[in-house]
Design a protein around this motif. Structure first.
Motif, PDB file in Angstrom:
ATOM      1  N   THR A  28      42.856  24.298  37.673  1.00 53.76           N
ATOM      2  CA  THR A  28      41.983  23.924  38.784  1.00 53.76           C
ATOM      3  C   THR A  28      40.516  24.093  38.402  1.00 53.76           C
ATOM      4  OG1 THR A  28      43.659  24.593  40.409  1.00 53.76           O
ATOM      5  CG2 THR A  28      41.404  24.396  41.195  1.00 53.76           C
ATOM      6  N   ARG A  29      40.185  25.195  37.776  1.00 52.36           N
ATOM      7  CA  ARG A  29      38.808  25.445  37.371  1.00 52.36           C
ATOM      8  C   ARG A  29      38.362  24.420  36.325  1.00 52.36           C
ATOM      9  NH1 ARG A  29      37.428  31.232  34.933  1.00 52.36           N
ATOM     10  NH2 ARG A  29      39.030  30.519  33.472  1.00 52.36           N
ATOM     11  N   GLU A  30      39.259  24.040  35.433  1.00 52.31           N
ATOM     12  CA  GLU A  30      38.932  23.028  34.423  1.00 52.31           C
ATOM     13  C   GLU A  30      38.661  21.675  35.074  1.00 52.31           C
ATOM     14  OE1 GLU A  30      41.415  20.599  31.005  1.00 52.31           O
ATOM     15  OE2 GLU A  30      41.968  22.677  31.438  1.00 52.31           O
ATOM     16  N   ALA A  54      47.712  49.408  41.072  1.00 49.58           N
ATOM     17  CA  ALA A  54      48.002  48.141  40.395  1.00 49.58           C
ATOM     18  C   ALA A  54      47.330  46.978  41.112  1.00 49.58           C
ATOM     19  CB  ALA A  54      49.509  47.922  40.329  1.00 49.58           C
ATOM     20  N   ILE A  55      47.393  46.970  42.446  1.00 49.40           N
ATOM     21  CA  ILE A  55      46.760  45.898  43.217  1.00 49.40           C
ATOM     22  C   ILE A  55      45.247  45.928  43.041  1.00 49.40           C
ATOM     23  CG2 ILE A  55      46.369  45.019  45.545  1.00 49.40           C
ATOM     24  CD1 ILE A  55      49.163  45.997  46.275  1.00 49.40           C
ATOM     25  N   VAL A  56      44.659  47.136  43.036  1.00 46.87           N
ATOM     26  CA  VAL A  56      43.217  47.256  42.843  1.00 46.87           C
ATOM     27  C   VAL A  56      42.812  46.712  41.466  1.00 46.87           C
ATOM     28  CG1 VAL A  56      41.306  48.894  42.561  1.00 46.87           C
ATOM     29  CG2 VAL A  56      42.934  49.184  44.439  1.00 46.87           C
ATOM     30  N   CYS A  57      43.602  47.053  40.450  1.00 46.57           N
ATOM     31  CA  CYS A  57      43.316  46.544  39.101  1.00 46.57           C
ATOM     32  C   CYS A  57      43.408  45.018  39.054  1.00 46.57           C
ATOM     33  CB  CYS A  57      44.276  47.158  38.090  1.00 46.57           C
ATOM     34  SG  CYS A  57      44.009  48.916  37.787  1.00 46.57           S
ATOM     35  N   VAL A  58      44.387  44.473  39.781  1.00 39.34           N
ATOM     36  CA  VAL A  58      44.513  43.013  39.855  1.00 39.34           C
ATOM     37  C   VAL A  58      43.276  42.409  40.503  1.00 39.34           C
ATOM     38  CG1 VAL A  58      45.767  41.142  40.984  1.00 39.34           C
ATOM     39  CG2 VAL A  58      47.031  42.953  39.831  1.00 39.34           C
ATOM     40  N   TRP A  97      38.428  39.260  39.958  1.00 42.79           N
ATOM     41  CA  TRP A  97      37.009  39.147  40.284  1.00 42.79           C
ATOM     42  C   TRP A  97      36.214  38.666  39.069  1.00 42.79           C
ATOM     43  CZ3 TRP A  97      34.457  39.838  44.900  1.00 42.79           C
ATOM     44  CH2 TRP A  97      33.064  39.888  44.831  1.00 42.79           C
ATOM     45  N   PHE A  98      36.552  39.197  37.884  1.00 41.25           N
ATOM     46  CA  PHE A  98      35.861  38.802  36.664  1.00 41.25           C
ATOM     47  C   PHE A  98      36.445  37.530  36.057  1.00 41.25           C
ATOM     48  CE2 PHE A  98      34.811  43.322  36.899  1.00 41.25           C
ATOM     49  CZ  PHE A  98      33.440  43.287  36.649  1.00 41.25           C
ATOM     50  N   ARG A  99      37.711  37.271  36.335  1.00 36.65           N
ATOM     51  CA  ARG A  99      38.395  36.121  35.707  1.00 36.65           C
ATOM     52  C   ARG A  99      38.002  34.803  36.358  1.00 36.65           C
ATOM     53  NH1 ARG A  99      40.419  32.745  33.066  1.00 36.65           N
ATOM     54  NH2 ARG A  99      42.421  32.723  32.000  1.00 36.65           N
ATOM     55  N   PHE A 100      37.858  34.814  37.680  1.00 32.27           N
ATOM     56  CA  PHE A 100      37.569  33.589  38.409  1.00 32.27           C
ATOM     57  C   PHE A 100      36.336  33.766  39.287  1.00 32.27           C
ATOM     58  CE2 PHE A 100      42.273  33.417  37.976  1.00 32.27           C
ATOM     59  CZ  PHE A 100      42.351  32.284  37.186  1.00 32.27           C
ATOM     60  N   GLU A 101      35.911  32.633  39.839  1.00 29.11           N
ATOM     61  CA  GLU A 101      34.891  32.729  40.882  1.00 29.11           C
ATOM     62  C   GLU A 101      35.541  33.265  42.153  1.00 29.11           C
ATOM     63  OE1 GLU A 101      34.362  28.593  42.955  1.00 29.11           O
ATOM     64  OE2 GLU A 101      34.311  28.278  40.792  1.00 29.11           O
ATOM     65  N   LEU A 102      34.735  33.656  43.120  1.00 31.36           N
ATOM     66  CA  LEU A 102      35.222  34.396  44.279  1.00 31.36           C
ATOM     67  C   LEU A 102      36.319  33.661  45.037  1.00 31.36           C
ATOM     68  CD1 LEU A 102      34.956  36.857  46.091  1.00 31.36           C
ATOM     69  CD2 LEU A 102      33.151  35.669  47.354  1.00 31.36           C
ATOM     70  N   THR A 103      36.140  32.358  45.249  1.00 35.62           N
ATOM     71  CA  THR A 103      37.124  31.600  46.022  1.00 35.62           C
ATOM     72  C   THR A 103      38.497  31.619  45.363  1.00 35.62           C
ATOM     73  OG1 THR A 103      35.380  30.125  46.829  1.00 35.62           O
ATOM     74  CG2 THR A 103      37.655  29.356  47.033  1.00 35.62           C
TER      75      THR A 103
END
Length: 318
Positions: free
Chosen positions: A215-217, A147-151, A156-162
């Motif tokens: 925050t991203r917006e 579950a943690i790996v899937c998160v 990783w794809f949802r946000f930038e790395l930071t």
């Protein structure tokens, strides 16, 4: 009709400045949890340790706990746990795995039935062998890890790395503190507890993603404001939604804690704690962590890079 607001829309509370208090607090609790986990450990239920659980119902509606304990310890079956639950003379008796294997475990159950059946009705008998309990430990651990790996992959794809790293830190923080809750309260850790932890992972991720989306917006809208100010704006602008979600969820779980009965008592207790921790984490841990992970607005980052380049050039000329 005016909508209910649990937090003012125009609030300018400086949440991020409280990181000087929230970070040491969370770090201290996390370290204490790890130490307690290595020394005391979790209170594993029969699902993980193996053994037999008997649930008894007093025929006269009143359980004589002293008598039940004396009889249970008189079976010479090693460590025995006797607890009263509910309000109608209900008692749970837990026996550990017996050295003689399944025949010895079956003989113990027969002996216990004979000893209690005069005054108590045997509602449930559940037996788990050592091999099955070992497989459950492996399956439960594997489930949490996957579950943690899937998160991690999702973030990783949802946000930038930071932002992804900040969300992961917040989720791991919530898992550690939830484990600490199990250790301190000695709440039985079983397969239902695994389900509670996985649910908390999802709730933690949901709370963090809401704040990080804003925050991203704002990163695109404000080019040059300090990072602390930008994070405070994002937290304040989502606080009304965060408080509404946390309050309604907590009230539902509180009803389960008070009136849900023994079957879901443990799950409800852990989930209520998890909602509080996840809300705290999204505001005071995950978001302020972005400062130390190097989050900057595009204009601010460009200005800093230019200043660093000029400083290097001046140093080279000197």
């Amino acid at each position: 009709m005016r909508l209910i607001r649990l937090f003012p829309d125009d609030s300018k509370f400086r949440f991020v400045r409280w990181r000087w208090l929230s970070f040491p607090f969370s770090a201290a609790i996390s370290v204490a949890t790890i130490i307690l986990f290595l020394t005391i450990g979790l209170n594993f239920g029969i699902d993980f340790t193996g053994g037999t659980l008997m649930e008894l119902q007093a025929k006269n509606g009143v359980a004589d706990m002293a008598s039940v304990r004396d009889k249970a310890h008189g079976f010479d079956a090693g460590e025995v746990e006797v607890q009263e639950f509910g309000s109608g003379g209900q008692v749970s008796v837990r026996f550990r795995v017996q050295p003689g294997g399944e025949p010895a475990q079956s003989a113990l159950v027969s002996k216990a039935r004979a000893a209690f059946e005069a005054d108590y009705e045997v509602r449930r008998v559940e037996t788990v062998g050592p091999r099955v309990s070992g497989e459950l430990v492996q399956s439960g651990t594997l489930g949490i890890v996957l579950a943690i790996v899937c998160v991690l992959v999702y973030l990783w794809f949802r946000f930038e790395l930071t932002l992804a790293i900040g969300a992961v830190i917040g989720t791991l923080h919530d898992i550690v503190l939830t484990v600490g809750f199990f250790i301190i309260t000695r709440e039985e850790f079983n397969m239902t507890s695994i389900a509670a932890i996985l649910t908390i992972v999802g709730y933690s991720l949901n709370e963090t993603v809401v704040v990080f989306d804003r925050t991203r917006e704002l990163l695109r809208r404000y080019k040059n404001i300090p990072t602390e100010e930008l994070l405070d704006i994002s937290i304040n602008s989502t606080m009304s939604r965060t408080m509404m979600t946390a309050t309604t969820t907590a009230l539902s779980l509180l009803a389960l804690v008070l009136f849900g009965g023994q079957a879901i008592q443990g799950f409800a207790n852990v989930m209520l704690f998890g909602v509080l921790i996840c809300t705290y984490s999204a505001i005071f841990v995950s978001s302020p962590m972005l400062i130390y992970l190097g989050l900057k607005t595009s204009g601010r980052a460009a200005a800093d890079e230019k200043a660093e380049a000029q400083a290097r050039a001046a140093k080279a000329r000197a």
